[in-house]
Write a protein that holds these residues in place. Sequence first.
Motif, PDB file in Angstrom:
ATOM      1  N   HIS A   1       0.920  -1.054  -0.109  1.00  0.00           N
ATOM      2  CA  HIS A   1      -0.106  -0.510   0.104  1.00  0.00           C
ATOM      3  C   HIS A   1       1.114   1.196  -0.052  1.00  0.00           C
ATOM      4  O   HIS A   1       2.040   1.461   0.363  1.00  0.00           O
ATOM      5  CB  HIS A   1      -1.141   0.207   1.113  1.00  0.00           C
ATOM      6  N   CYS A   2       0.114   2.318  -0.524  1.00  0.00           N
ATOM      7  CA  CYS A   2       0.881   3.506  -0.723  1.00  0.00           C
ATOM      8  C   CYS A   2       1.433   3.879   0.733  1.00  0.00           C
ATOM      9  O   CYS A   2       0.318   4.007   1.227  1.00  0.00           O
ATOM     10  CB  CYS A   2       0.534   4.328  -1.600  1.00  0.00           C
ATOM     11  N   GLU A   3       2.025   4.652   0.817  1.00  0.00           N
ATOM     12  CA  GLU A   3       2.838   5.570   2.127  1.00  0.00           C
ATOM     13  C   GLU A   3       2.209   6.973   1.728  1.00  0.00           C
ATOM     14  O   GLU A   3       2.474   7.795   0.660  1.00  0.00           O
ATOM     15  CB  GLU A   3       4.788   5.447   2.029  1.00  0.00           C
ATOM     16  N   ALA A   4       2.420   8.188   3.079  1.00  0.00           N
ATOM     17  CA  ALA A   4       1.952   8.819   2.755  1.00  0.00           C
ATOM     18  C   ALA A   4       2.979  10.220   1.794  1.00  0.00           C
ATOM     19  O   ALA A   4       4.280   9.650   1.912  1.00  0.00           O
ATOM     20  CB  ALA A   4       2.404   9.732   3.989  1.00  0.00           C
ATOM     21  N   GLN A   5       2.718  10.654   0.806  1.00  0.00           N
ATOM     22  CA  GLN A   5       3.879  11.349   0.013  1.00  0.00           C
ATOM     23  C   GLN A   5       4.534  12.426   0.371  1.00  0.00           C
ATOM     24  O   GLN A   5       5.475  12.809  -0.105  1.00  0.00           O
ATOM     25  CB  GLN A   5       2.847  11.992  -1.050  1.00  0.00           C
ATOM     26  N   HIS A   6       4.639  12.730   1.686  1.00  0.00           N
ATOM     27  CA  HIS A   6       5.066  13.898   2.124  1.00  0.00           C
ATOM     28  C   HIS A   6       6.589  13.280   2.812  1.00  0.00           C
ATOM     29  O   HIS A   6       6.178  12.311   3.692  1.00  0.00           O
ATOM     30  CB  HIS A   6       4.504  14.767   3.311  1.00  0.00           C
TER      31      HIS A   6
ATOM     32  N   GLU B   1      -5.964   4.527  -2.486  1.00  0.00           N
ATOM     33  CA  GLU B   1      -4.149   4.304  -2.527  1.00  0.00           C
ATOM     34  C   GLU B   1      -4.087   5.783  -2.270  1.00  0.00           C
ATOM     35  O   GLU B   1      -3.145   5.972  -1.762  1.00  0.00           O
ATOM     36  CB  GLU B   1      -3.255   3.811  -3.445  1.00  0.00           C
ATOM     37  N   ASP B   2      -5.269   6.900  -1.811  1.00  0.00           N
ATOM     38  CA  ASP B   2      -4.450   7.698  -2.167  1.00  0.00           C
ATOM     39  C   ASP B   2      -3.653   8.307  -3.108  1.00  0.00           C
ATOM     40  O   ASP B   2      -2.431   9.451  -2.575  1.00  0.00           O
ATOM     41  CB  ASP B   2      -4.382   8.266  -0.304  1.00  0.00           C
ATOM     42  N   HIS B   3      -3.725   7.967  -4.502  1.00  0.00           N
ATOM     43  CA  HIS B   3      -1.925   7.790  -5.038  1.00  0.00           C
ATOM     44  C   HIS B   3      -2.802   8.158  -6.467  1.00  0.00           C
ATOM     45  O   HIS B   3      -3.505   6.916  -6.928  1.00  0.00           O
ATOM     46  CB  HIS B   3      -1.455   6.767  -5.051  1.00  0.00           C
TER      47      HIS B   3
ATOM     48  N   THR C   1       5.050  10.748  -8.773  1.00  0.00           N
ATOM     49  CA  THR C   1       5.043  11.589  -7.254  1.00  0.00           C
ATOM     50  C   THR C   1       5.267  12.947  -7.686  1.00  0.00           C
ATOM     51  O   THR C   1       6.730  13.146  -7.541  1.00  0.00           O
ATOM     52  CB  THR C   1       5.896  10.117  -5.798  1.00  0.00           C
TER      53      THR C   1
ATOM     54  N   ASP D   1       5.009  15.529  -5.616  1.00  0.00           N
ATOM     55  CA  ASP D   1       5.749  16.352  -4.181  1.00  0.00           C
ATOM     56  C   ASP D   1       6.878  15.848  -4.597  1.00  0.00           C
ATOM     57  O   ASP D   1       7.850  16.539  -3.502  1.00  0.00           O
ATOM     58  CB  ASP D   1       4.917  15.709  -2.943  1.00  0.00           C
TER      59      ASP D   1
ATOM     60  N   ASN E   1       5.835   4.328  -4.480  1.00  0.00           N
ATOM     61  CA  ASN E   1       4.084   4.476  -4.778  1.00  0.00           C
ATOM     62  C   ASN E   1       3.269   4.186  -6.140  1.00  0.00           C
ATOM     63  O   ASN E   1       2.099   3.758  -6.253  1.00  0.00           O
ATOM     64  CB  ASN E   1       3.442   5.847  -4.329  1.00  0.00           C
TER      65      ASN E   1
END
Length: 107
Positions: free
Chosen positions: A7-12, A65-67, A84, A86, A93
């Motif tokens: 699963h995707c990680e927070a992008q920050h 996945e918020d991606h 990505t 950011d 991701n």
Amino acid sequence: MNLQQLHCEAQHGLHPLSEQTRNELLAHLPDWHIDGIELVKTFRFDDYYRTMAFVNAVAWIAHGEDHHPDLSVHYNRAVVRFSTHDAGGLTLNDFICAAKTEALAAK
């Protein structure tokens, strides 16, 4: 590595992957290619209905996945582009979501 199960990680705070890591992950994604800082594939379908069904399913995966990819939708094809922004390049991701998209298209 089974990218579909991750699963995707927070992008920050994410950083772009090295070229070597990108190439290793790319080997798990048939017919995908890297275009600049994007991971890209064109999916082809018989008609507009099937194209839209696929695009809507990709949107559902992306939301979970918020991606989110950039999508170009045409009558019988969809171009999917992951990056990505950011991080200024490709991260894990992008490869996770590409693998999930690939699995969707295989169904």
